[in-house]
Design a protein around this motif. Structure first.
Motif, PDB file in Angstrom:
ATOM      1  N   GLY A  51       0.830  -1.210   0.000  1.00  0.00           N
ATOM      2  CA  GLY A  51       0.000   0.000   0.000  1.00  0.00           C
ATOM      3  C   GLY A  51       0.855   1.247   0.000  1.00  0.00           C
ATOM      4  N   LEU A  52       0.255   2.337   0.392  1.00  0.00           N
ATOM      5  CA  LEU A  52       0.972   3.603   0.345  1.00  0.00           C
ATOM      6  C   LEU A  52       2.188   3.553   1.264  1.00  0.00           C
ATOM      7  CD1 LEU A  52      -1.894   6.232   0.298  1.00  0.00           C
ATOM      8  CD2 LEU A  52      -0.894   4.907  -1.555  1.00  0.00           C
ATOM      9  N   ASP A  53       3.238   4.205   0.828  1.00  0.00           N
ATOM     10  CA  ASP A  53       4.443   4.286   1.650  1.00  0.00           C
ATOM     11  C   ASP A  53       4.143   5.183   2.845  1.00  0.00           C
ATOM     12  OD1 ASP A  53       6.910   4.694   2.796  1.00  0.00           O
ATOM     13  OD2 ASP A  53       7.968   4.717   0.873  1.00  0.00           O
ATOM     14  N   ALA A  75      -1.876  -7.676  -0.221  1.00  0.00           N
ATOM     15  CA  ALA A  75      -2.339  -6.452  -0.897  1.00  0.00           C
ATOM     16  C   ALA A  75      -3.200  -5.607   0.055  1.00  0.00           C
ATOM     17  CB  ALA A  75      -3.105  -6.821  -2.167  1.00  0.00           C
ATOM     18  N   PRO A  76      -2.586  -5.088   1.128  1.00  0.00           N
ATOM     19  CA  PRO A  76      -3.387  -4.254   2.034  1.00  0.00           C
ATOM     20  C   PRO A  76      -3.571  -2.837   1.485  1.00  0.00           C
ATOM     21  CG  PRO A  76      -1.111  -4.362   2.805  1.00  0.00           C
ATOM     22  CD  PRO A  76      -1.196  -5.245   1.582  1.00  0.00           C
ATOM     23  N   ALA A  77      -4.635  -2.179   1.905  1.00  0.00           N
ATOM     24  CA  ALA A  77      -4.889  -0.750   1.672  1.00  0.00           C
ATOM     25  C   ALA A  77      -4.647  -0.332   0.210  1.00  0.00           C
ATOM     26  CB  ALA A  77      -4.051   0.066   2.656  1.00  0.00           C
ATOM     27  N   LEU A  84      -9.044  -3.203   2.852  1.00  0.00           N
ATOM     28  CA  LEU A  84      -8.796  -1.804   3.205  1.00  0.00           C
ATOM     29  C   LEU A  84      -8.700  -1.729   4.734  1.00  0.00           C
ATOM     30  CD1 LEU A  84     -11.185   0.026   0.677  1.00  0.00           C
ATOM     31  CD2 LEU A  84      -8.704  -0.270   0.512  1.00  0.00           C
ATOM     32  N   ASN A  85      -7.473  -1.696   5.230  1.00  0.00           N
ATOM     33  CA  ASN A  85      -7.239  -1.773   6.682  1.00  0.00           C
ATOM     34  C   ASN A  85      -6.922  -0.410   7.305  1.00  0.00           C
ATOM     35  OD1 ASN A  85      -4.771  -1.685   5.298  1.00  0.00           O
ATOM     36  ND2 ASN A  85      -3.675  -2.560   7.003  1.00  0.00           N
ATOM     37  N   GLU A  86      -7.281   0.667   6.595  1.00  0.00           N
ATOM     38  CA  GLU A  86      -6.883   2.012   7.035  1.00  0.00           C
ATOM     39  C   GLU A  86      -7.277   2.335   8.480  1.00  0.00           C
ATOM     40  OE1 GLU A  86      -7.759   1.237   4.028  1.00  0.00           O
ATOM     41  OE2 GLU A  86      -6.577   2.399   2.587  1.00  0.00           O
ATOM     42  N   GLY A 113      -5.528   4.196  11.996  1.00  0.00           N
ATOM     43  CA  GLY A 113      -6.066   5.468  12.477  1.00  0.00           C
ATOM     44  C   GLY A 113      -6.310   6.459  11.353  1.00  0.00           C
ATOM     45  N   ILE A 114      -6.347   5.964  10.105  1.00  0.00           N
ATOM     46  CA  ILE A 114      -6.654   6.852   8.976  1.00  0.00           C
ATOM     47  C   ILE A 114      -7.949   6.395   8.294  1.00  0.00           C
ATOM     48  CG2 ILE A 114      -4.345   7.773   8.519  1.00  0.00           C
ATOM     49  CD1 ILE A 114      -3.789   5.572   6.629  1.00  0.00           C
ATOM     50  N   VAL A 115      -8.441   7.249   7.414  1.00  0.00           N
ATOM     51  CA  VAL A 115      -9.745   6.976   6.800  1.00  0.00           C
ATOM     52  C   VAL A 115      -9.552   6.745   5.298  1.00  0.00           C
ATOM     53  CG1 VAL A 115     -12.056   7.930   6.388  1.00  0.00           C
ATOM     54  CG2 VAL A 115     -10.824   8.500   8.485  1.00  0.00           C
TER      55      VAL A 115
HETATM   56  C1  LIG Z   1      -6.867  10.147   4.042  1.00  0.00           C
HETATM   57  C2  LIG Z   1      -5.718   9.258   4.341  1.00  0.00           C
HETATM   58  C3  LIG Z   1      -5.778   8.016   3.495  1.00  0.00           C
HETATM   59  C4  LIG Z   1      -4.475   7.341   3.450  1.00  0.00           C
HETATM   60  C5  LIG Z   1      -4.592   6.036   2.814  1.00  0.00           C
HETATM   61  C6  LIG Z   1      -3.676   5.105   3.003  1.00  0.00           C
HETATM   62  C7  LIG Z   1      -3.721   3.826   2.394  1.00  0.00           C
HETATM   63  C8  LIG Z   1      -2.503   2.978   2.632  1.00  0.00           C
HETATM   64  O1  LIG Z   1      -2.122   2.259   1.754  1.00  0.00           O
HETATM   65  S1  LIG Z   1      -1.705   3.105   4.125  1.00  0.00           S
HETATM   66  C9  LIG Z   1      -0.560   1.775   4.147  1.00  0.00           C
HETATM   67  C10 LIG Z   1      -1.216   0.559   4.682  1.00  0.00           C
HETATM   68  N1  LIG Z   1      -0.354  -0.582   4.614  1.00  0.00           N
HETATM   69  C11 LIG Z   1      -0.256  -1.472   5.583  1.00  0.00           C
HETATM   70  O2  LIG Z   1      -0.901  -1.381   6.602  1.00  0.00           O
HETATM   71  C12 LIG Z   1       0.699  -2.607   5.355  1.00  0.00           C
HETATM   72  C13 LIG Z   1       1.825  -2.586   6.327  1.00  0.00           C
HETATM   73  N2  LIG Z   1       2.752  -3.654   6.037  1.00  0.00           N
HETATM   74  C14 LIG Z   1       2.544  -4.939   6.368  1.00  0.00           C
HETATM   75  O3  LIG Z   1       1.544  -5.329   6.919  1.00  0.00           O
HETATM   76  C15 LIG Z   1       3.646  -5.915   6.039  1.00  0.00           C
HETATM   77  O4  LIG Z   1       4.808  -5.181   5.746  1.00  0.00           O
HETATM   78  C16 LIG Z   1       3.324  -6.829   4.827  1.00  0.00           C
HETATM   79  C17 LIG Z   1       2.279  -7.862   5.250  1.00  0.00           C
HETATM   80  C18 LIG Z   1       2.837  -6.050   3.631  1.00  0.00           C
HETATM   81  C19 LIG Z   1       4.618  -7.574   4.428  1.00  0.00           C
HETATM   82  O5  LIG Z   1       5.140  -8.260   5.535  1.00  0.00           O
HETATM   83  P1  LIG Z   1       6.676  -8.702   5.521  1.00  0.00           P
HETATM   84  O6  LIG Z   1       6.870  -9.526   6.746  1.00  0.00           O
HETATM   85  O7  LIG Z   1       7.012  -9.305   4.214  1.00  0.00           O
HETATM   86  O8  LIG Z   1       7.493  -7.348   5.577  1.00  0.00           O
HETATM   87  P2  LIG Z   1       7.786  -6.459   6.869  1.00  0.00           P
HETATM   88  O9  LIG Z   1       8.905  -7.087   7.631  1.00  0.00           O
HETATM   89  O10 LIG Z   1       6.536  -6.196   7.604  1.00  0.00           O
HETATM   90  O11 LIG Z   1       8.253  -5.084   6.229  1.00  0.00           O
HETATM   91  C20 LIG Z   1       9.558  -4.921   5.651  1.00  0.00           C
HETATM   92  C21 LIG Z   1       9.936  -3.457   5.752  1.00  0.00           C
HETATM   93  O12 LIG Z   1       8.994  -2.674   5.037  1.00  0.00           O
HETATM   94  C22 LIG Z   1       8.430  -1.666   5.886  1.00  0.00           C
HETATM   95  N3  LIG Z   1       7.034  -1.425   5.470  1.00  0.00           N
HETATM   96  C23 LIG Z   1       6.049  -2.315   5.391  1.00  0.00           C
HETATM   97  N4  LIG Z   1       4.924  -1.738   4.916  1.00  0.00           N
HETATM   98  C24 LIG Z   1       5.226  -0.450   4.714  1.00  0.00           C
HETATM   99  C25 LIG Z   1       4.476   0.670   4.235  1.00  0.00           C
HETATM  100  N5  LIG Z   1       3.177   0.558   3.845  1.00  0.00           N
HETATM  101  N6  LIG Z   1       5.084   1.851   4.145  1.00  0.00           N
HETATM  102  C26 LIG Z   1       6.383   1.988   4.514  1.00  0.00           C
HETATM  103  N7  LIG Z   1       7.149   0.972   4.978  1.00  0.00           N
HETATM  104  C27 LIG Z   1       6.565  -0.231   5.072  1.00  0.00           C
HETATM  105  C28 LIG Z   1       8.544  -2.262   7.278  1.00  0.00           C
HETATM  106  O13 LIG Z   1       8.494  -1.265   8.242  1.00  0.00           O
HETATM  107  C29 LIG Z   1       9.903  -2.926   7.188  1.00  0.00           C
HETATM  108  O14 LIG Z   1      10.863  -1.906   7.284  1.00  0.00           O
HETATM  109  P3  LIG Z   1      12.301  -2.160   7.934  1.00  0.00           P
HETATM  110  O15 LIG Z   1      12.921  -3.239   7.132  1.00  0.00           O
HETATM  111  O16 LIG Z   1      12.987  -0.840   7.826  1.00  0.00           O
HETATM  112  O17 LIG Z   1      12.066  -2.568   9.360  1.00  0.00           O
END
Ligand SMILES: CCCC/C=C/CC(=O)SCCNC(=O)CCNC(=O)[C@H](O)C(C)(C)COP(=O)(O)OP(=O)(O)OC[C@H]1O[C@@H](n2cnc3c(N)ncnc32)[C@H](O)[C@@H]1OP(=O)(O)O
Length: 289
Positions: free
Chosen positions: A93-95, A136-138, A160-162, A166-168
């Motif tokens: 999802g989004l960084d 494929a979250p969010a 969509l796990n936003e 804590g986001i919408v």
């Molecule tokens: C009006 C406001 C609306 C805003 C809308 C937002 C929509 C979005 O997309 S928000 C992002 C939501 N994403 C998530 O909740 C996903 C979070 N990530 C995970 O659950 C897991 O990383 C994964 C299941 C996708 C993969 O698991 P895996 O075990 O393979 O990897 P990890 O060890 O968890 O992560 C490795 C590395 O990557 C960093 N990271 C993971 N996700 C993100 C992200 N979305 N943005 C930035 N960085 C992310 C994680 O912290 C690890 O970093 P380090 O190696 O530095 O510790």
């Protein structure tokens, strides 16, 4: 039909290329996080997300995606498949680092790039399909639901796990989700921030098919795109537009408002705090592994 075969891409050896002999790609210095190839035989383009470790969608990746989508359409590809170079993550999802303690101009460009990429994908004239070969979250779910067809590998998650961060999820995230999932299921899932397993996603219609390998997933996408073989592309595109024009117009007309809502939300101290805690949790989990 004259199909272009040399378009933006990064050629990276880690990606097994099933159709190496019939695809062409051209490395360009501007493509850092994507590979874009067109199959000479089928005319189908494949856009592979390649931003390790989790393909989180930052400004540059979103911009590259939009450029590839435009190229595929301009060059009249028969269809477009989106997939990932990772074996476990389609995109996370989004960084979150783009939204946590952001720089003013950068975060505006980031959100604008997301809007543009989504409008390009959701409104694409050519058939689009997602080969979801990982979580494929969010924002990952947003990309998948913008496509016309989704096939997923087993034992991953999508949704969509936003709310859990804590986001919408903005209205346009939700409307694409509602295209494929019944309203009641959608409301419950999105308010809970539910991530569906592959099997659950298949059960509620969030994904159309489940297969065991990436190769099978690509083949399914090709089959879906091939199903339009005898359909006039112009009639197809206009018909698709009739289904999608409302959401596209709504966002187009409200882009600035949507940006301001986004900024207003993520800049709230409580939201920044929640995002910080969430990121910390991800990092701790990552270190333990
Ligand atoms: C009006 C406001 C609306 C805003 C809308 C937002 C929509 C979005 O997309 S928000 C992002 C939501 N994403 C998530 O909740 C996903 C979070 N990530 C995970 O659950 C897991 O990383 C994964 C299941 C996708 C993969 O698991 P895996 O075990 O393979 O990897 P990890 O060890 O968890 O992560 C490795 C590395 O990557 C960093 N990271 C993971 N996700 C993100 C992200 N979305 N943005 C930035 N960085 C992310 C994680 O912290 C690890 O970093 P380090 O190696 O530095 O510790």
């Amino acid at each position: 039909m004259n199909i272009i075969r040399t378009v933006r891409s990064v050629a990276f050896s880690s990606i097994p290329n099933r159709t190496l002999s019939t695809t062409r790609s051209l490395s360009t210095p501007s493509a850092q996080y994507t590979a874009f190839e067109v199959n000479d035989k089928t005319g189908i383009a494949t856009l592979t997300l390649n931003r390790p470790p989790v393909n989180s969608l930052n400004l540059e990746l979103l911009t590259e995606m939009r450029n590839c989508l435009k190229d595929a359409e301009t060059n009249k590809c028969k269809g477009l498949i989106i997939t990932s170079s990772s074996n476990s993550v389609f995109t996370a999802g989004l960084d979150l680092l783009e939204m946590y303690q952001p720089q003013d101009e950068r975060v505006k460009s980031f959100w604008t790039a997301l809007q543009s990429m989504w409008m390009e994908l959701y409104g694409s004239k050519i058939p689009t399909a997602a080969a979801i070969n990982g979580h494929a979250p969010a924002g990952g779910c947003l990309i998948a639901t913008a496509c016309e067809y989704r096939v997923m590998l087993p034992n991953f998650t999508i949704g969509l796990n936003e709310t859990l961060i804590g986001i919408v999820a903005p209205k346009w995230f939700v409307s694409a989700f509602l295209n494929v999932v019944p309203r009641r299921v959608a409301e419950q899932a999105i308010t809970q921030g539910k991530l569906f397993t592959t099997a659950e996603a298949h059960n509620v219609g969030l994904v159309d098919d489940v297969v065991n390998t990436k190769e099978e997933a690509i083949a399914k996408c090709e089959q879906f795109i091939g199903s339009f073989k005898n359909v006039n592309p112009y009639a197809r595109a206009l018909t698709k537009q009739q289904f999608r024009i409302k959401e596209l117009q709504e966002l187009e007309q409200q882009r600035e408002k949507d940006l301001q809502i986004f900024l207003g939300l993520i800049m709230q101290p409580s939201v920044q705090k929640a995002m910080g805690i969430y990121l910390e949790g991800l990092k701790k989990k990552s270190k333990k592994q």
